[in-house]
Scaffold this motif. Sequence first.
Motif, short mmCIF file in Angstrom:
data_model
loop_
_atom_site.label_atom_id
_atom_site.label_comp_id
_atom_site.label_asym_id
_atom_site.label_seq_id
_atom_site.Cartn_x
_atom_site.Cartn_y
_atom_site.Cartn_z
N LYS A 4 2.44 2.19 -3.32
CA LYS A 4 2.09 2.27 -4.45
C LYS A 4 1.20 3.91 -4.41
O LYS A 4 0.94 4.32 -5.17
CB LYS A 4 0.24 0.71 -4.38
N ALA A 5 0.95 3.92 -3.14
CA ALA A 5 0.61 5.64 -2.37
C ALA A 5 2.01 6.55 -2.52
O ALA A 5 1.28 7.36 -3.54
CB ALA A 5 0.99 5.57 -0.93
N MET A 6 3.39 5.81 -2.41
CA MET A 6 4.03 7.63 -2.99
C MET A 6 4.25 6.81 -4.51
O MET A 6 4.08 8.35 -4.93
CB MET A 6 5.20 6.38 -1.87
N GLU A 7 4.21 5.94 -5.09
CA GLU A 7 4.36 5.78 -6.83
C GLU A 7 2.52 6.81 -7.14
O GLU A 7 3.06 7.63 -8.12
CB GLU A 7 3.37 4.62 -7.27
N GLY A 8 1.45 6.79 -6.46
CA GLY A 8 0.84 8.04 -6.67
C GLY A 8 0.57 9.30 -6.86
O GLY A 8 1.18 9.81 -7.33
N LEU A 9 1.49 8.88 -5.77
CA LEU A 9 2.22 10.84 -5.17
C LEU A 9 3.31 11.41 -6.77
O LEU A 9 2.58 12.13 -7.29
CB LEU A 9 2.02 11.03 -4.32
N GLY A 10 3.79 10.17 -6.88
CA GLY A 10 5.00 10.88 -7.90
C GLY A 10 4.34 11.03 -8.90
O GLY A 10 4.46 11.91 -9.50
N HIS A 11 3.52 10.35 -9.57
CA HIS A 11 2.61 10.09 -10.75
C HIS A 11 1.92 11.87 -10.55
O HIS A 11 1.63 12.85 -11.43
CB HIS A 11 1.47 9.57 -11.25
N PHE A 12 1.18 12.64 -9.34
CA PHE A 12 0.68 13.40 -9.49
C PHE A 12 1.03 14.73 -9.59
O PHE A 12 1.13 15.57 -10.63
CB PHE A 12 -0.64 13.05 -8.35
N MET A 13 2.14 14.20 -9.36
CA MET A 13 3.83 15.05 -8.94
C MET A 13 3.65 15.80 -10.44
O MET A 13 4.00 17.01 -10.84
CB MET A 13 4.50 15.68 -8.09
N VAL A 68 1.00 -0.99 0.11
CA VAL A 68 -0.07 -0.05 0.10
C VAL A 68 0.91 1.51 -0.12
O VAL A 68 0.54 2.13 -0.46
CB VAL A 68 -0.86 0.24 1.40
N THR A 69 1.85 1.61 1.03
CA THR A 69 2.82 2.73 1.27
C THR A 69 3.25 3.08 -0.24
O THR A 69 3.96 3.41 -1.00
CB THR A 69 4.10 2.40 1.94
#
Lengths: 350, 350
Positions: free
Chosen positions: A242-251, A239-240
Amino acid sequence: MTIKISIDCMGGDHGPSVTIPAAISFSRQMPDVELILVGLEDVIRAELKKHGADTLPRITIQHASEQVAMDDPLEVALRRKKDSSMRVAIEQVKDGKAQAAVSAGNTGALMAVSRYVLKTMAGVDRPAICSILPNEKGGPTYMLDLGANVDCEPHHLHQFAIMGSVLVHAMEGIDKPTIGLLNVGTEDIKGNELVKATAKLLQADKERGALNYYGNVEGTDIFKGTVDLVVCDGFVGNVTLKAMEGLGHFMKTVITTEFKRNFLTMLGAVIAGGALKAMKNKFNPSRYNGAGLLGLRGLVFKSHGGADAYAFEWALRRAYEAAKNDVQAQVATMIAELMPRGAEPTQEQA
Amino acid sequence: MTIKISIDCMGGDHGPSVTIPAAISFSRQMPDVELILVGLEDVIRAELKKHGADTLPRITIQHASEQVAMDDPLEVALRRKKDSSMRVAIEQVKDGKAQAAVSAGNTGALMAVSRYVLKTMAGVDRPAICSILPNEKGGPTYMLDLGANVDCEPHHLHQFAIMGSVLVHAMEGIDKPTIGLLNVGTEDIKGNELVKATAKLLQADKERGALNYYGNVEGTDIFKGTVDLVVCDGFVGNVTLKAMEGLGHFMKTVITTEFKRNFLTMLGAVIAGGALKAMKNKFNPSRYNGAGLLGLRGLVFKSHGGADAYAFEWALRRAYEAAKNDVQAQVATMIAELMPRGAEPTQEQA
């Protein structure tokens, strides 16, 4: 010494159109590497030809008639597709024809097939998935488990710490890597039942000089580089990550959008090009592609399913370095020393 | 209608030097707000004077002789410091003098004191902490629990979903907010025992039309904005939130360093200033400061301990909006409707 790596060329979201160019590029850079390309021979041959690489030395093709789809149930991958490119690639390791296998296929299937074909290392209850993340100190932070084990007992996390510690030692040449237990706070009283009980096991190992246990770490410590290795259960880790992956993509999306907003911001981006490129390099998840499946009787590396050729090449590099550093033999030896139960280690396929 | 908010002025890493300027700025912007500043009267009065705000209307001071330190054990916060600014601020809510309390103090202490003073809402087993995160769709993603409950049973997560759903409804005006269960994959077979059992409870609620359960979501979905509300246990939520905070900090460091590297990159940064400012705004965690403690008989908001005045003001804004939207009464009413056990809700302090 030549390093032999088998590649599941059909795996991942893009299959041969990603794996073959990556293999060609990697092979051209690394004169001490031999690659075994596993999958549909015709398809692989055509893809090699497309890239003008049909006569490359140190590349061989191993035909496999089936492939594991990204959404195949474990059952299918394990029992029905016995001639899948994934399985045949792993069998190369079992048969001593390769020192490591790399696949971008479905994680669950890869772990199940690897366990089935290679078997779990003596003394290890459950293999785990270990990857690296960048940190503020410029080095990698190793982290496991990233999804193989969603329900864990304290002794599982304890074993993850041992396996991860050995991996960091072998890959980074760090004598006693520092180990942090991922928690909601740094104080001893913090945490759920699982981590509190795990902390006691790790503390005992520290006292007997077996592990360099640092103590609890928080989510922020992953990127601070507080410790060399962060240990958690596979649910939290996955979960952690993928959350970081998601934040990276968002940024990335916001940065791209903002710099393209008008002439001035575009001009700024062009002028500051070096800075943007350096940022892109540092944050590029491609450079951290390639997670190790630890605790098996052979080396298997997992690439992100959506990896492009550049990212897949990083996974190949990871596998190469693990093989070159003799990670398998080191893990087997140290597991035997460190595992409290004292089971016999198996050094085959190392 | 005037909204009254009590502020624990002594809490957080910086105390009055942050909370007072934030309160002054907020008060000047919001003509319908009355603030009760709780803490050492002399200190508060001096800080107000320093900012030329000693005669501001709609600001009163409530003396409290003690303060909860960031590292005070729960025991101390709860039983020994009965006249702490944290406790007195919460008592303002209990006594009906304020509609919401805001504190930047130690999360564990704030939750414990809030539970002790306000009591848990009827039908709720465990209060939870809910915060918001930005997403790619431009809206906030609500997420809970973020650390109040590190060991959860399925019915706890079920209650978090209900409370969170009501909060989103009241704050965002969304009729039936979509609810995602944080998991390691989207398929039903994925997950640990906890989420698999929770999924069944949420699915049943969906079938009876009580909740708009979307299904499993992954870490990446938090920032995609796939659902309005993400539900997880407090261990996973806290670790994930802090990992994202760590990644954000790391990225900020790299961006700043890279743009300051040489004359050209600095020039680029100046020219692209608008883009950088917009990025800073979008990612600024200050704008998402202010987590709600849900399931209590009164509204309490928690600011990040290290918040600056700008961030603390956002926490005040969050509390203000919750009070203005009558979140407390709505949660109480809907908990009574939705909670399967059908306990009597308490609407006092709403």
